[in-house]
Design an enzyme around this catalytic site. Structure first.
Site, PDB file in Angstrom:
ATOM      1  N   GLY A  12       0.787  -1.231   0.000  1.00 30.67           N
ATOM      2  CA  GLY A  12       0.000   0.000   0.000  1.00 30.67           C
ATOM      3  C   GLY A  12       0.818   1.279   0.000  1.00 30.67           C
ATOM      4  CB  SER A  13       4.287   2.184  -0.965  1.00 30.32           C
ATOM      5  OG  SER A  13       4.391   1.805  -2.309  1.00 30.32           O
ATOM      6  CE  LYS A  65     -13.076 -11.497 -11.464  1.00 24.87           C
ATOM      7  NZ  LYS A  65     -11.905 -10.865 -10.843  1.00 24.87           N
ATOM      8  CG  MET A  90      -1.710  -7.727  -6.854  1.00 23.05           C
ATOM      9  SD  MET A  90      -1.134  -6.585  -8.149  1.00 23.05           S
ATOM     10  CE  MET A  90       0.238  -7.509  -8.799  1.00 23.05           C
ATOM     11  NE  ARG A  91      -8.873 -11.061  -5.040  1.00 23.88           N
ATOM     12  CZ  ARG A  91      -8.849 -12.379  -5.200  1.00 23.88           C
ATOM     13  NH1 ARG A  91      -9.428 -12.945  -6.240  1.00 23.88           N
ATOM     14  NH2 ARG A  91      -8.275 -13.144  -4.311  1.00 23.88           N
ATOM     15  CG  LEU A  92      -8.330  -9.582 -14.530  1.00 23.77           C
ATOM     16  CD1 LEU A  92      -8.804 -10.603 -15.557  1.00 23.77           C
ATOM     17  CD2 LEU A  92      -7.933  -8.286 -15.211  1.00 23.77           C
ATOM     18  CG  ASN A 107      -4.185  -0.705 -12.532  1.00 29.84           C
ATOM     19  OD1 ASN A 107      -3.961  -0.840 -11.328  1.00 29.84           O
ATOM     20  ND2 ASN A 107      -3.594  -1.454 -13.447  1.00 29.84           N
ATOM     21  CG  HIS A 109       1.072  -2.383 -15.030  1.00 25.07           C
ATOM     22  ND1 HIS A 109       0.718  -3.534 -14.351  1.00 25.07           N
ATOM     23  CD2 HIS A 109       2.013  -2.755 -15.929  1.00 25.07           C
ATOM     24  CE1 HIS A 109       1.415  -4.547 -14.830  1.00 25.07           C
ATOM     25  NE2 HIS A 109       2.202  -4.109 -15.789  1.00 25.07           N
TER      26      HIS A 109
HETATM   27  C1  GAR Z   1       2.863  -1.016  -7.573  1.00 21.50           C
HETATM   28  O1  GAR Z   1       4.183  -0.937  -8.076  1.00 21.50           O
HETATM   29  C2  GAR Z   1       1.864  -1.080  -8.701  1.00 21.50           C
HETATM   30  O2  GAR Z   1       2.284  -0.410  -9.843  1.00 21.50           O
HETATM   31  C3  GAR Z   1       1.765  -2.571  -8.932  1.00 21.50           C
HETATM   32  O3  GAR Z   1       1.812  -3.137  -7.658  1.00 21.50           O
HETATM   33  C4  GAR Z   1       2.650  -2.333  -6.831  1.00 21.50           C
HETATM   34  C5  GAR Z   1       1.950  -2.147  -5.499  1.00 21.50           C
HETATM   35  O4  GAR Z   1       2.795  -1.516  -4.573  1.00 21.50           O
HETATM   36  N1  GAR Z   1       0.560  -2.914  -9.646  1.00 21.50           N
HETATM   37  C6  GAR Z   1       0.463  -3.895 -10.534  1.00 21.50           C
HETATM   38  O5  GAR Z   1       1.382  -4.645 -10.807  1.00 21.50           O
HETATM   39  C7  GAR Z   1      -0.901  -4.012 -11.205  1.00 21.50           C
HETATM   40  N2  GAR Z   1      -0.891  -4.966 -12.251  1.00 21.50           N
HETATM   41  P1  GAR Z   1       2.191  -0.815  -3.279  1.00 21.50           P
HETATM   42  O6  GAR Z   1       1.264  -1.828  -2.614  1.00 21.50           O
HETATM   43  O7  GAR Z   1       3.387  -0.525  -2.408  1.00 21.50           O
HETATM   44  O8  GAR Z   1       1.462   0.420  -3.714  1.00 21.50           O
END
Ligand code: GAR
Length: 193
Positions: A12-13, A65, A90-92, A107, A109
């Site tokens: 969750g950063s 879902k 991390m879910r669609l 989103n 990525h």
């Molecule tokens: C982030 O880097 C985000 O871009 C990625 O997960 C990480 C979550 O970090 N998202 C994906 O890969 C989506 N497909 P966080 O929990 O520290 O924010």
């Protein structure tokens, strides 16, 4: 001011960067809810600390879902949520949420989409030995990391980059870019002061 919900699955950063930017008055939004699909995710602690309500669920407790998304949708509507912000969720997103929120789900990525969709985009980039990767912010559609691109920022990948060093570079960009782009999105069409 827009009412938003943040969806996260892990550390969750990015969620924290949004909380901090809202508190600093840099994002014109009110975070009404954290939706989280993992009960041990650190994102939940961040929500508690910031006084943000949480809806934590486990997909395996639901038949489908559609079933858990109906429950999420009920909560979003109850709180008057206007935008859904995915931050490491991390879910669609399925048809139930998309039908009400299409064009209102964003989103982030960790790659320059359309390259390296899905899990471990950073590992995929290193494996492919690309010289350039980056961050993409996009609207969500039914696909995996597809949907109209809102913003991208590139980062150079050097030969001695490790997963940790590349992730650090990418997340530094994410934490600045996501709040900035969200603020632009939430205030689009409003008169500039
Ligand atoms: C982030 O880097 C985000 O871009 C990625 O997960 C990480 C979550 O970090 N998202 C994906 O890969 C989506 N497909 P966080 O929990 O520290 O924010």
């Amino acid at each position: 001011m827009k009412n938003i919900a943040v969806f996260a699955s892990g550390n969750g950063s990015n969620f924290q960067a949004i909380i901090d930017a809202v508190e600093a008055g840099k994002v014109d939004a009110s975070i009404k809810l954290l939706v989280c699909d993992r009960e041990n995710a650190f994102a939940i602690e961040r929500a508690k600390k910031a006084g943000i309500p949480q809806f934590v669920f486990s997909a395996k407790d639901y038949a489908s879902k559609a079933d858990y998304e109906k429950e999420i949708l009920f909560r979003l509507n109850e709180l008057g949520v206007e935008f859904v912000i995915l931050a490491g969720y991390m879910r669609l997103i399925g048809a139930v949420l998309l039908s009400d929120f299409e064009g209102k789900i964003v989103n982030i990525h960790p790659s320059l989409l359309p390259a390296f969709t899905g899990k471990d985009a950073i590992g995929q980039a290193l494996k492919a030995r690309v010289k350039m990767s980056g961050v993409t912010i996009h609207f969500v559609d039914a696909g995996m990391d597809t949907g109209p691109i809102i913003a991208q920022q590139a980062v150079g990948v050097s030969a001695d980059d490790t997963r940790e060093s590349l992730q650090e570079k990418i997340q530094k960009i994410e934490h600045e870019l996501y709040p900035q782009i969200l603020h632009e999105l939430f205030t689009a069409g409003e008169e500039k002061q």
